[in-house]
Write an enzyme that holds these catalytic residues in place. Structure first.
Site, short mmCIF file in Angstrom:
data_model
loop_
_atom_site.label_atom_id
_atom_site.label_comp_id
_atom_site.label_asym_id
_atom_site.label_seq_id
_atom_site.Cartn_x
_atom_site.Cartn_y
_atom_site.Cartn_z
N ASP A 112 46.01 43.36 34.60
CA ASP A 112 45.99 43.92 35.94
C ASP A 112 47.44 44.06 36.38
O ASP A 112 48.21 43.09 36.34
CB ASP A 112 45.23 42.97 36.88
N ASP A 214 46.41 48.24 40.01
CA ASP A 214 45.88 47.91 41.33
C ASP A 214 46.35 48.92 42.39
O ASP A 214 47.56 49.20 42.47
CB ASP A 214 46.38 46.51 41.68
N GLU A 256 43.49 52.26 39.94
CA GLU A 256 42.55 52.11 41.04
C GLU A 256 42.98 53.08 42.14
O GLU A 256 44.10 52.97 42.65
CB GLU A 256 42.54 50.68 41.57
N HIS A 330 35.12 43.11 40.98
CA HIS A 330 35.29 41.88 41.77
C HIS A 330 35.40 42.15 43.27
O HIS A 330 35.51 41.21 44.05
CB HIS A 330 36.54 41.16 41.28
N ASP A 331 35.45 43.41 43.66
CA ASP A 331 35.52 43.77 45.08
C ASP A 331 34.18 44.29 45.61
O ASP A 331 34.08 44.60 46.80
CB ASP A 331 36.56 44.89 45.30
C1 GLC Z 1 42.70 45.91 44.89
C2 GLC Z 1 42.04 44.72 44.25
C3 GLC Z 1 41.64 43.75 45.32
C4 GLC Z 1 42.90 43.31 46.03
C5 GLC Z 1 43.68 44.50 46.56
C6 GLC Z 1 45.07 44.10 46.92
O1 GLC Z 1 41.82 46.61 45.69
O2 GLC Z 1 40.97 45.12 43.45
O3 GLC Z 1 40.92 42.65 44.82
O4 GLC Z 1 42.55 42.48 47.10
O5 GLC Z 1 43.81 45.52 45.61
O6 GLC Z 1 45.79 43.76 45.79
#
Ligand code: GLC
Ligand code: CA
Length: 555
Positions: A112, A214, A256, A330-331
């Site tokens: 990540d 991320d 992402e 995980h979100d």
């Molecule tokens: C992304 C991650 C999340 C995190 C955010 C800030 O959305 O998936 O879990 O809280 O970024 O890093």
């Protein structure tokens, strides 16, 4: 890793298949996967001990959520050292062993990459706030006054509150799109970009197989102009990053990108643009959020809308880029709880969801526990939650007059902690996840829902995932075939066709708790052997589909 093979059919020239186009990814959220030392927190040695489970499943790579040094304000998405392992997860030697042991099973490790922001404990930020003259000052985003109300820079943080916080040391204000302990990096600074590139190369040289990036669509932000996602320099930074790190390496990258649309997604993943392999896009998720209260007030799933979203994405990236395919992470809530039926039809609906997702074009991702159909946490009290976002919004929304029961209902449906309860390995105490006290409660359903039980069932969820993963590897039509949505307006049946050359695959699933009949038109008689179950299927229009019954046959 798997070596690229070229596939071309008469008349259709396909780009060479990259290894990550026939592979399936699996996301591990380390704190909740497997605990090896009884402190209640999952760790790297725990992951190593479970690699055979993943090798049996047949996955090609693991997306490992952050294991770096971190104060854990956002469970590791707040990094204080990109080249160190958080001691709660293990040591760098454990990490090296994980890379080697995974590779021995033909599984790549995808790290990540959290470079939109660091932790406020990162040495860069400590130096930046200690001294206005420090070269690190400009690694972050500062202004000497808070933005005026209603000005472009008056931006709200994702976890609630203003995106500007006052630094008590210098008295200046710094920008953070997430928690105040996650200051945003200033990507306009070339020295910062070079540091990130060097760090990425360091991990690639160690043998990792790529990165999940991320919130990468935020790095081109221009806070003063009110621009957060998809800023004007975003793609320049991604191309520069590719050139400096990924070029000439056979890595997989997935960005992402909550802002990605079917229109702009090819800008990231078109092969000739050299940015990333694919993005995580969230249209299928956010379309069922409330306009005002967002994820905390989810709408029911509307299958015709959801099908049309998938069809749009399939069409938009076919031949122009590459899709990622996922229900959960995980979100997000557990797939079976959100899109299926976590009660009576849990197993059937988990399998139906897997089938309709995995037989589309793209790289599918399995979130830990999805391969056995794990469900939402079922928390009923705020003190059961650990997630910073859930706890913040509980405070904020209650202060704004939202009723506590309504908030808790939303959290029960959509809190990030739904996916963060420990992996359910067996019926032993704490689901076999830990010998100690888990950092977050284990789901009460573990005695009947666990890896040991599901794997032993030939009709279980795990065996179905296994078959889907193998099918993708074996059939070019699943990897590269074109996609045609059938029965677009049917409220419950998800039906589509994949075609490559002379091969055609038909997929139909009843995504409802009621039996439904195949409509009189749209799909003609279905005859053949189901590619997943091996059973003979013979059905005329009007024929009956049981709840969550799924058919996948060659035409
Ligand atoms: C992304 C991650 C999340 C995190 C955010 C800030 O959305 O998936 O879990 O809280 O970024 O890093
Ligand atoms: Ca541990």
């Amino acid at each position: 890793m798997t070596i690229a093979s070229s596939s071309s059919q008469a008349g259709i020239i396909q780009r060479d298949s990259a290894w990550w186009q026939s592979a399936v990814g699996y996301q591990i959220y380390p704190a909740s996967f497997a605990d090896s030392n009884g402190d209640g927190i999952g760790d790297i040695p725990g992951i190593i001990a479970k690699l055979d489970h993943l090798a049996d499943l047949g996955i090609g790579f693991i997306w490992l959520s952050p294991v770096y040094a971190s104060p854990m304000v956002d469970n590791g998405y707040d990094i204080s050292d990109y080249r160190a392992i958080n001691p709660i997860f293990g040591t760098m030697a454990d990490m090296d062993r994980l890379i080697t042991e995974a590779r021995a099973r033909r599984i790549g490790i995808v790290m990540d990459l959290v470079v939109n922001h660091t932790s406020d404990q990162h040495p860069w930020f400590r130096a930046a706030r200690a001294d206005r003259g420090s070269p690190y000052r400009d690694y972050y985003i500062w202004r000497d006054q808070p933005p005026g109300k209603g000005t472009p820079a008056d931006i709200e943080a994702s976890f609630g509150g203003s995106a500007w916080s006052r630094d008590s040391k210098s008295g200046d204000w710094y920008f953070h799109l997430f928690a105040p302990q996650q200051p945003d990096l200033n990507w306009t600074n070339p020295a910062l970009r070079a540091e990130v590139h060097a760090m990425m190369n360091w991990w690639l040289d160690k043998g990792v197989s790529g990165f999940r990036m991320d919130v990468i669509d935020l790095i081109g932000k221009q806070p003063e102009n009110g621009i957060v996602a998809d800023g004007p320099e975003l793609h320049r930074y991604l191309r520069e990053m590719h050139e400096a790190t990924l070029a000439g390496r056979d890595a997989v990258t997935v960005g992402e990108a909550w802002s990605a649309t079917p229109q702009n997604a090819p800008l990231y993943s078109a092969p000739d643009r050299h940015e990333v392999s694919m993005v995580f896009q969230f249209g299928h998720v956010t379309q069922f959020w409330d306009e005002k209260l967002g994820k905390w007030k989810p709408k029911p799933i509307d299958w015709p809308r959801l099908k049309s979203t998938f069809a749009t994405w399939q069409g938009a990236l076919h031949g122009t880029g590459w899709n990622s395919l996922f229900w959960g992470n995980h979100d997000l809530p557990r797939a079976v709880s959100r899109y299926g039926d976590e009660g009576k039809h849990r197993v059937a609906s988990a399998k139906a969801l897997a089938t309709i997702l995995h037989l589309m074009e793209g790289t599918p991702y399995i979130y830990q526990g999805e391969e056995i159909g794990m469900t939402n946490a079922g928390f009923t009290r705020i003190d059961q939650y650990r997630d910073v976002e859930t706890l913040n919004f509980h405070r904020i929304q209650l202060a704004e007059g939202v009723d506590e029961a309504a908030f808790l209902a939303g959290a029960r449906a959509n809190s990030r902690d739904n996916a963060r309860t420990p992996m359910q390995w067996s019926g032993a105490a704490n689901a076999g996840f830990t010998q100690g006290t888990p950092w977050i409660s284990v789901n009460a359903n573990y005695p009947s829902l666990n890896v040991e039980r599901d794997r032993a069932d030939p009709d279980g969820v795990f065996q179905l995932y296994r078959r889907l993963i193998a099918l993708r590897r074996d059939h070019a039509v699943i990897r590269h075939g074109d996609f045609r949505l059938l029965l677009p307006d049917h409220p419950a049946l998800v039906a589509y066709q994949r075609r490559l050359g002379s091969e055609t695959l038909l997929v139909i699933a009843n995504m409802s708790r009621q039996a439904v009949n195949l409509p009189p038109s749209g799909i003609s008689a279905i005859h053949g052997r189901d590619i997943l179950t091996g059973r003979r299927v013979s059905m005329q229009p009007g024929g009956k589909f049981e709840p969550y019954e799924t058919v996948a046959i060659w035409l």
